[in-house]
Design an enzyme around this catalytic site. Structure first.
Site, PDB file in Angstrom:
ATOM      1  N   THR A 121     -21.160  50.672 -77.620  1.00 49.20           N
ATOM      2  CA  THR A 121     -20.326  51.873 -77.758  1.00 49.20           C
ATOM      3  C   THR A 121     -20.456  52.374 -79.191  1.00 49.20           C
ATOM      4  O   THR A 121     -20.072  51.677 -80.137  1.00 49.20           O
ATOM      5  CB  THR A 121     -18.854  51.534 -77.439  1.00 49.20           C
ATOM      6  OG1 THR A 121     -18.807  51.010 -76.110  1.00 49.20           O
ATOM      7  CG2 THR A 121     -17.965  52.748 -77.558  1.00 49.20           C
ATOM      8  N   GLU A 149     -21.826  51.836 -71.605  1.00 51.74           N
ATOM      9  CA  GLU A 149     -21.491  50.907 -70.523  1.00 51.74           C
ATOM     10  C   GLU A 149     -20.000  51.023 -70.191  1.00 51.74           C
ATOM     11  O   GLU A 149     -19.164  50.991 -71.079  1.00 51.74           O
ATOM     12  CB  GLU A 149     -21.827  49.469 -70.965  1.00 51.74           C
ATOM     13  CG  GLU A 149     -21.559  48.431 -69.904  1.00 51.74           C
ATOM     14  CD  GLU A 149     -22.162  48.813 -68.557  1.00 51.74           C
ATOM     15  OE1 GLU A 149     -23.384  49.013 -68.473  1.00 51.74           O
ATOM     16  OE2 GLU A 149     -21.385  48.940 -67.578  1.00 51.74           O
ATOM     17  N   LYS A 205     -18.054  57.869 -73.313  1.00 55.39           N
ATOM     18  CA  LYS A 205     -17.515  56.512 -73.343  1.00 55.39           C
ATOM     19  C   LYS A 205     -16.167  56.475 -74.081  1.00 55.39           C
ATOM     20  O   LYS A 205     -15.189  55.889 -73.607  1.00 55.39           O
ATOM     21  CB  LYS A 205     -18.536  55.583 -74.009  1.00 55.39           C
ATOM     22  CG  LYS A 205     -18.059  54.178 -74.263  1.00 55.39           C
ATOM     23  CD  LYS A 205     -17.756  53.430 -72.988  1.00 55.39           C
ATOM     24  CE  LYS A 205     -17.056  52.117 -73.289  1.00 55.39           C
ATOM     25  NZ  LYS A 205     -16.598  51.424 -72.092  1.00 55.39           N
ATOM     26  N   ASN A 209     -12.395  55.605 -72.449  1.00 53.25           N
ATOM     27  CA  ASN A 209     -11.523  54.538 -72.947  1.00 53.25           C
ATOM     28  C   ASN A 209     -10.235  55.086 -73.550  1.00 53.25           C
ATOM     29  O   ASN A 209      -9.158  54.516 -73.361  1.00 53.25           O
ATOM     30  CB  ASN A 209     -12.266  53.678 -73.977  1.00 53.25           C
ATOM     31  CG  ASN A 209     -12.991  52.528 -73.308  1.00 53.25           C
ATOM     32  OD1 ASN A 209     -12.982  52.416 -72.078  1.00 53.25           O
ATOM     33  ND2 ASN A 209     -13.614  51.682 -74.090  1.00 53.25           N
ATOM     34  N   PHE A 250      -4.082  52.161 -62.876  1.00 55.22           N
ATOM     35  CA  PHE A 250      -3.825  52.157 -64.316  1.00 55.22           C
ATOM     36  C   PHE A 250      -2.474  52.752 -64.703  1.00 55.22           C
ATOM     37  O   PHE A 250      -2.334  53.359 -65.760  1.00 55.22           O
ATOM     38  CB  PHE A 250      -4.962  52.914 -65.045  1.00 55.22           C
ATOM     39  CG  PHE A 250      -5.706  52.000 -65.981  1.00 55.22           C
ATOM     40  CD1 PHE A 250      -6.578  51.041 -65.481  1.00 55.22           C
ATOM     41  CD2 PHE A 250      -5.528  52.066 -67.353  1.00 55.22           C
ATOM     42  CE1 PHE A 250      -7.251  50.180 -66.325  1.00 55.22           C
ATOM     43  CE2 PHE A 250      -6.192  51.214 -68.217  1.00 55.22           C
ATOM     44  CZ  PHE A 250      -7.063  50.273 -67.704  1.00 55.22           C
ATOM     45  N   GLY A 258      -4.948  45.547 -75.230  1.00 61.83           N
ATOM     46  CA  GLY A 258      -5.664  44.814 -76.282  1.00 61.83           C
ATOM     47  C   GLY A 258      -7.129  44.781 -75.919  1.00 61.83           C
ATOM     48  O   GLY A 258      -7.628  45.707 -75.278  1.00 61.83           O
ATOM     49  N   CYS A 261     -12.208  46.512 -76.837  1.00 61.44           N
ATOM     50  CA  CYS A 261     -12.642  47.910 -76.709  1.00 61.44           C
ATOM     51  C   CYS A 261     -11.558  48.948 -76.992  1.00 61.44           C
ATOM     52  O   CYS A 261     -11.701  49.743 -77.925  1.00 61.44           O
ATOM     53  CB  CYS A 261     -13.234  48.138 -75.328  1.00 61.44           C
ATOM     54  SG  CYS A 261     -14.765  47.217 -75.093  1.00 61.44           S
ATOM     55  N   LYS A 264     -10.269  49.407 -80.743  1.00 66.33           N
ATOM     56  CA  LYS A 264     -11.264  49.893 -81.717  1.00 66.33           C
ATOM     57  C   LYS A 264     -11.828  51.245 -81.293  1.00 66.33           C
ATOM     58  O   LYS A 264     -12.153  52.075 -82.148  1.00 66.33           O
ATOM     59  CB  LYS A 264     -12.369  48.858 -81.924  1.00 66.33           C
ATOM     60  CG  LYS A 264     -13.444  48.830 -80.857  1.00 66.33           C
ATOM     61  CD  LYS A 264     -14.651  48.032 -81.301  1.00 66.33           C
ATOM     62  CE  LYS A 264     -15.655  47.818 -80.176  1.00 66.33           C
ATOM     63  NZ  LYS A 264     -16.257  49.013 -79.615  1.00 66.33           N
TER      64      LYS A 264
END
Ligand code: NAD
Length: 431
Positions: A121, A149, A205, A209, A250, A258, A261, A264
């Site tokens: 990423t 990914e 990506k 996230n 979700f 946590g 991924c 950050k």
């Protein structure tokens, strides 16, 4: 096809094993010799459901090999994936030193046309930087592709084998064609392979996230409002999720996100937006809510016990989520450290993360091999990770083992009415 994957962590190992499973010849490279030795014995250095079967089968059929020799892997391959870590740098940006270092090493070893794939990423613009670094080191032809990914740890093999979509950022049609062909076996049920420019692929990506992290923080805030008004977040969640524009996935509140991924990636998206003078306001709130939510159970404990000093607290679940041994940025870490600071004695259990946990807590907590053993003499139990095996425990046995039957359920895996009937004092999130 002949493929190399550099970095055999949670992503690289899965990518390598799954590409071998579909018939490619794959060389997986890591600089960590101990990891490579273990993989050569057919043992996975990480816990990930299904990975060891893939390793054993493809290794024995000669399609999957492990090496520390990056140059050899590059020479023997046409497509080379960079799947090394991009940890958070001091200023919140993604630290690209491993990606760039590997790009340089690849360039030096090239012996013909190669497709170099950013699987890690990486911030928008990285494909261009990788291209520049390689161009400086080689005269051989090459293309750089961005292929983020989207797998989830705990279901990584399944996710790679049956992706929701494959994103390929490629400016060069030859490279795009090779990448599409490589991914065709995984998209036979109709999942789209989306070919786009590199910047859009890179941003996809982070956008995905950050959206997922936003959903979590949003639901945590809804849960907090449920608590002050006496509403039940399970009901609210179901009512929201039935709306097709929202969907049911979700929407579960808890003790915060946590992992390696979300934290950050949220930070990096804010940082590279700010670099272009764009202030990503929502994500600041997402982070602030998450930080506060990690202290939610501590606030509930402070309200329940007059003091935590001298109390014995059992903790079930340490990994940042179920079905992984990964504890990077796990909410259990600040939670347990705070308990220790407040003078509590802590007994812990996790089905897979006990070895990792020792890196974080050393001898400051007591580790147990069975979940029930952690409960002996406990003043309270905190459930931090919703492992399947915690969902239907023997409640009578739990009560007998605990000094006082108090449960702080950070993942809402038990029902408040049932816990009350069973004689527990029960705290959960938003109910
Ligand atoms: N973990 C996830 O669920 C996930 C999902 C999607 C994307 N990603 C991204 O994928 C990337 C990798 O993540 P991960 O969780 O697999 O990381 P990881 O830390 O588990 O694995 C990285 C591996 O790269 C190796 N490595 C580092 N430098 C190297 C070098 N110079 N040569 C050879 N090997 C080297 C390390 O030894 C390690 O084994 C990151 O950018 C991450 O953000 C992770």
């Amino acid at each position: 096809m002949k493929v190399a994957v550099v970095g055999t962590g949670y992503v690289g190992l899965v990518v390598g094993a799954c590409l071998a499973e579909s018939g490619n010849d794959v060389m997986c490279v890591d600089k960590d010799e101990a990891k490579v030795r273990m993989l050569r014995r057919g043992k996975s250095p990480i816990y990930e459901p299904g990975i060891e079967d893939l390793l054993r089968r493809n290794k024995s059929e000669g399609r999957l090999v492990f090496t520390t020799d990056l140059a050899k892997a590059v020479r023997q391959s046409t497509i080379i994936f960079i799947a090394v870590g991009t940890p958070q740098g001091e200023d919140g940006s993604a630290d690209l030193q491993h990606v760039m270092g590997v790009a340089r090493q690849i360039a030096k070893a090239m012996n013909g046309y190669k497709v170099i794939v950013d699987k890690s990423t990486v911030p928008v613009g990285t494909a261009l930087k990788v291209r520049d670094v390689i161009r400086r080191e080689t005269t051989h032809p090459f293309s750089v592709v961005s292929n983020p990914e989207f797998l989830k740890q705990g279901a990584a093999v399944d996710d790679f084998m049956k992706p929701d979509r494959v994103v390929i950022g490629a400016e060069d049609p030859r490279a795009a064609e090779l990448m599409v062909a490589l991914h065709k076996p995984f998209t036979r049920t109709g999942a789209p392979i989306m070919v786009m420019d590199c910047a859009s692929a890179e941003l996809s990506k982070y956008a995905a996230n950050a959206m997922l992290a936003t959903k979590i923080s949003f639901m945590n805030e809804i849960a907090n409002v449920c608590e002050v008004y006496g509403a039940d977040v399970d009901r609210v969640r179901q009512a929201m999720g039935a709306d097709r524009r929202i969907g049911p996935a979700f929407l579960f509140p808890g003790v915060g996100y946590g992992g390696s991924c979300f934290p950050k990636d949220v930070k990096a998206l804010m940082k590279f937006s700010a670099d272009k003078k764009y202030d990503f306001k929502i994500l600041k709130a997402v982070e602030a809510v998450n930080e506060s939510q990690k202290r939610l159970l501590l606030r509930k404990m402070d309200g329940h016990f007059s003091t935590l000093k001298g109390k014995t607290i059992a903790v079930w679940g340490l990994a940042f989520k179920p079905k992984t041994d990964d504890m990077r940025e796990a909410p259990a870490i600040p939670f347990i450290k705070a308990l220790l600071e407040k003078g509590a004695t802590v007994h812990v259990y996790d089905p897979e993360a006990m070895t990792m946990a020792k890196n974080f807590f050393g001898t400051a907590v007591t580790y147990h091999k069975k979940n029930y053993d952690a409960l002996k003499g406990a003043d309270g139990l905190a459930v931090i990770t919703e492992w399947q095996e915690f969902r239907e425990p023997d409640f009578q046995r739990m009560r007998k083992l605990m000094k006082t039957p108090v449960v702080f359920d950070g993942r809402n895996i038990y029902q408040p009415e049932q816990m009350k009937e069973l004689g527990f004092v029960y705290y959960s999130v938003g109910r």
